[in-house]
Design a protein around this motif. Structure first.
Motif, PDB file in Angstrom:
ATOM      1  N   GLY A 141       0.673  -1.116   0.084  1.00  0.00           N
ATOM      2  CA  GLY A 141       0.159   0.013  -0.082  1.00  0.00           C
ATOM      3  C   GLY A 141       0.839   1.273  -0.063  1.00  0.00           C
ATOM      4  N   ALA A 142       1.928   1.202   0.882  1.00  0.00           N
ATOM      5  CA  ALA A 142       2.825   2.509   0.879  1.00  0.00           C
ATOM      6  C   ALA A 142       3.688   2.585  -0.426  1.00  0.00           C
ATOM      7  CB  ALA A 142       3.952   2.156   1.856  1.00  0.00           C
ATOM      8  N   ALA A 143       3.771   1.624  -1.424  1.00  0.00           N
ATOM      9  CA  ALA A 143       4.459   1.676  -2.651  1.00  0.00           C
ATOM     10  C   ALA A 143       3.401   2.379  -3.587  1.00  0.00           C
ATOM     11  CB  ALA A 143       4.951   0.237  -3.105  1.00  0.00           C
ATOM     12  N   VAL A 144       2.139   1.744  -3.702  1.00  0.00           N
ATOM     13  CA  VAL A 144       1.257   2.261  -4.619  1.00  0.00           C
ATOM     14  C   VAL A 144       0.712   3.509  -4.446  1.00  0.00           C
ATOM     15  CG1 VAL A 144      -0.965   1.678  -5.841  1.00  0.00           C
ATOM     16  CG2 VAL A 144       0.799  -0.269  -5.312  1.00  0.00           C
ATOM     17  N   GLY A 145       0.447   3.693  -3.059  1.00  0.00           N
ATOM     18  CA  GLY A 145      -0.519   4.906  -2.456  1.00  0.00           C
ATOM     19  C   GLY A 145       0.017   6.322  -2.927  1.00  0.00           C
ATOM     20  N   PRO A 146       1.226   6.799  -2.870  1.00  0.00           N
ATOM     21  CA  PRO A 146       1.860   7.989  -3.450  1.00  0.00           C
ATOM     22  C   PRO A 146       1.507   8.119  -4.985  1.00  0.00           C
ATOM     23  CG  PRO A 146       3.411   6.837  -1.643  1.00  0.00           C
ATOM     24  CD  PRO A 146       2.458   5.845  -2.200  1.00  0.00           C
ATOM     25  N   LEU A 147       1.836   7.157  -5.721  1.00  0.00           N
ATOM     26  CA  LEU A 147       1.696   7.051  -7.183  1.00  0.00           C
ATOM     27  C   LEU A 147       0.183   7.386  -7.517  1.00  0.00           C
ATOM     28  CD1 LEU A 147       3.738   3.978  -7.988  1.00  0.00           C
ATOM     29  CD2 LEU A 147       4.617   6.332  -8.206  1.00  0.00           C
ATOM     30  N   LEU A 148      -0.666   6.708  -6.912  1.00  0.00           N
ATOM     31  CA  LEU A 148      -2.036   6.975  -7.082  1.00  0.00           C
ATOM     32  C   LEU A 148      -2.565   8.449  -6.590  1.00  0.00           C
ATOM     33  CD1 LEU A 148      -4.698   5.842  -7.872  1.00  0.00           C
ATOM     34  CD2 LEU A 148      -5.240   5.203  -5.493  1.00  0.00           C
ATOM     35  N   GLY A 149      -1.907   8.582  -5.596  1.00  0.00           N
ATOM     36  CA  GLY A 149      -2.151  10.057  -5.002  1.00  0.00           C
ATOM     37  C   GLY A 149      -1.855  11.196  -5.965  1.00  0.00           C
ATOM     38  N   GLY A 150      -0.666  10.922  -6.542  1.00  0.00           N
ATOM     39  CA  GLY A 150      -0.409  12.061  -7.320  1.00  0.00           C
ATOM     40  C   GLY A 150      -1.052  12.085  -8.541  1.00  0.00           C
ATOM     41  N   MET A 151      -1.484  10.839  -8.995  1.00  0.00           N
ATOM     42  CA  MET A 151      -2.164  10.967 -10.323  1.00  0.00           C
ATOM     43  C   MET A 151      -3.549  11.835 -10.031  1.00  0.00           C
ATOM     44  SD  MET A 151      -1.743   7.508 -12.473  1.00  0.00           S
ATOM     45  CE  MET A 151      -2.129   6.371 -11.061  1.00  0.00           C
TER      46      MET A 151
END
Length: 392
Positions: A141-151
């Motif tokens: 979740g920590a790996a995917v979260g920032p990428l999703l949040g940025g988009m």
């Protein structure tokens, strides 16, 4: 049904961190530049978020031991859902502060009971395996979260908050449906008796004290590593690689070293985790390139991955099946103390001593102190069940 409930909680951990990091990675930017509140008010809101999530877990853990882990987990998810929705809908400082409190207090309700839910298993091997997969879910979740949040943030600043709110709301309904109540009998003793028992558990208190030194270093993942990377590169992109490399390394290590995590003594893993974490700061002095710093992040992450699931398991041993959520909640005081001191020290050291080796030597020394104390923890825990600590 019990196994299904565990899988649901592990998958929930992935979504919880995904939704959390999708928001928290950009929260300060959102409050300052999109909402337009001043820096002082932003600091207050971030402090409310931290304090509410770390000051209350002991008390919510005591409550979870008495009314049930499932009830507290569901309540925590609903509170966080309401808090994230509040952040999306309001630009008023007071309402944002209240929403931040709901998010933090929701975490305080959820986390001790979620850990106690796994700890309530009878077999030590299954318990360790559950904590292993739980930590893997959190890393993913920590790996995917920032990428999703940025988009999402680039589309609309409020979308990450709304989606996070929906995720927490849906998880609450899913857990109500699929997570069974704990089979362990609810604790009926007074809160004062529970508190007294914890304070008289000297090996556990020593372990909590030892973990202060680890949390002091753990928080540097979001303090000195990013700041040092930016000082070298003047690039936000390079800064983002720090968390990405950390998450990917953690997941990869847990996949390829699964057997080691299941069969080695948790105290041995914690001991070597401290040593590797300390080594990572020592190695930073050897080279001044961003690639080398990412290599040091990898060493740091290996140590982190040894310590986190092992420490969760060790706390379950100290509790001996009683007041488990309270034990997990009390351990959060270690995080609050260590992370607060670490955040302050890391920032001051890099600001006051730029280009000096002193910050890295001091951070290395903190890790070595934890390493030495971890031996004492092993000696003090001799009264724990040998069947739980020995893996042949």
């Amino acid at each position: 049904m019990r196994a299904t409930g565990q899988r649901v909680v592990i998958f929930s951990a992935f979504l919880l961190n995904l939704a959390g990091f999708a928001v928290f990675s950009f929260l300060a930017v959102y409050l300052t530049f999109k909402i337009g509140i001043n820096g002082f008010e932003t600091g207050i809101i971030l402090s409310i978020l931290t304090l509410s999530s770390r000051a209350f877990p002991f008390f919510t853990g005591l409550l979870g031991d008495r009314i049930g882990y499932k009830t507290m987990m569901t309540s925590g998810l609903l509170l966080r859902s309401a808090g994230f929705l509040g952040l999306a809908l309001s630009g008023n400082f007071e309402f944002i502060a209240l929403s931040s409190f709901l998010i933090g207090f929701g975490a305080a309700c959820y986390e001790p009971s979620a850990l106690a839910f796994f700890s309530a298993q009878q077999h030590a091997e299954n318990k360790r395996r559950s904590f292993f997969y739980l930590n893997m879910g959190l890393n993913a979740g920590a790996a995917v979260g920032p990428l999703l949040g940025g988009m999402l943030f680039s589309i609309s600043p409020t979308i990450p908050f709304v989606i996070s709110s929906i995720i927490f709301l849906l998880l609450a309904f899913v857990q109500v449906k699929l997570v069974p109540p704990s089979k362990r009998t609810l604790y009926s003793g007074s809160i004062a008796i529970s508190f007294k028992k914890i304070l008289h558990n000297k090996p556990y208190l020593l372990f909590c004290f030892t973990m202060i030194f680890y949390w002091f270093l753990f928080v540097q993942l979001t303090v000195v590593f990013p700041v040092h990377m930016y000082n070298m590169t003047q690039s936000e992109q390079w800064v983002s690689y720090v968390i990405t490399v950390n998450a990917i390394t953690g997941i990869s290590l847990m996949l390829f070293a699964k057997k080691a995590f299941e069969y080695l003594s948790p105290f041995i893993l914690i001991r070597f985790g401290f040593l590797l974490t300390s080594l990572s700061f020592f190695l930073i002095m050897a080279n001044g390139t961003p690639y080398w710093l990412l290599f040091c992040v990898i060493i740091f992450t290996i140590g982190e991955t040894m310590i986190l699931p092992s420490s969760d398991f060790v706390i379950s041993l100290f509790s001996k099946g009683e007041n488990e959520a309270a034990y997990y909640g009390f351990s959060d005081f270690s995080f609050a103390i260590g992370a607060s001191l670490g955040s302050f020290a890391g920032t001051v050291l890099l600001q006051q001593l730029p280009g000096s080796i002193i910050p890295w030597l001091l951070l290395m020394s903190v890790g070595l102190i934890g390493f030495v104390l971890s031996f004492k923890c092993t000696n003090e825990s001799e009264n724990l069940s040998e069947s739980e600590l020995r893996y042949d």
